[in-house]
Design an enzyme around this catalytic site. Sequence first.
Site, PDB file in Angstrom:
ATOM      1  N   ASP A 105       0.858  -1.177   0.000  1.00  0.00           N
ATOM      2  CA  ASP A 105       0.000   0.000   0.000  1.00  0.00           C
ATOM      3  C   ASP A 105       0.899   1.233   0.000  1.00  0.00           C
ATOM      4  O   ASP A 105       1.786   1.366   0.862  1.00  0.00           O
ATOM      5  CB  ASP A 105      -0.885  -0.016   1.253  1.00  0.00           C
ATOM      6  N   LEU A 106       0.701   2.114  -0.973  1.00  0.00           N
ATOM      7  CA  LEU A 106       1.520   3.330  -1.024  1.00  0.00           C
ATOM      8  C   LEU A 106       1.196   4.222   0.161  1.00  0.00           C
ATOM      9  O   LEU A 106       0.025   4.405   0.518  1.00  0.00           O
ATOM     10  CB  LEU A 106       1.272   4.097  -2.323  1.00  0.00           C
ATOM     11  N   ASP A 109      -4.266   2.526  -4.745  1.00  0.00           N
ATOM     12  CA  ASP A 109      -2.834   2.466  -4.463  1.00  0.00           C
ATOM     13  C   ASP A 109      -2.442   1.159  -3.781  1.00  0.00           C
ATOM     14  O   ASP A 109      -1.436   1.082  -3.094  1.00  0.00           O
ATOM     15  CB  ASP A 109      -2.427   3.656  -3.596  1.00  0.00           C
TER      16      ASP A 109
END
Length: 172
Positions: free
Chosen positions: A75-76, A118
């Site tokens: 996960d960004l 994301d």
Amino acid sequence: YQYTEFWGLVFAGLIISLIIGYIIQNNCMLTKMKSELEGMVRTDALTGILNRKGLFHEVERLIRLDKKFMLYYLDLDSFKHINDSYGHNMGDIALKEFSRIIDKYTDGSHIFARISGDEFVLVHVDDSLSEENMKNFWQAVAKELSETVIADNSNKITISFSKGVAKYPLEG
């Protein structure tokens, strides 16, 4: 060659040959189009990597083959902030750059997919499930990401991410 029936049969044979050729050509085109459409259905349009459907297909295949694998959920960090502060274009650039860097380090023992926004999944397929190899993999990725700056006029951002891991079949 003087009989009308003879020329009628020659003409009918030519027509039938042309029809068969046309059918074969269309069948080849349809097969190619089907393959391209299947690829589009399983590929993320923005990043060019697998999407959720493609990931599920590949993971189901691994399970059927009774393969062991590590599934990393990525996960960004602060992605909403990137979109809100710099615009969705910068967000798209960040997603593409992150995908490019991860994909650069993958090989035949990896499956990489964007599952939404994301969020990404990397599946490491390896019978030995070498954690040392994956530690080196993540260090190389983190190093390159830390050195990668995405710039747009006066805006400069770096990408970071968080990850979790589960082992199959040990952890379900």
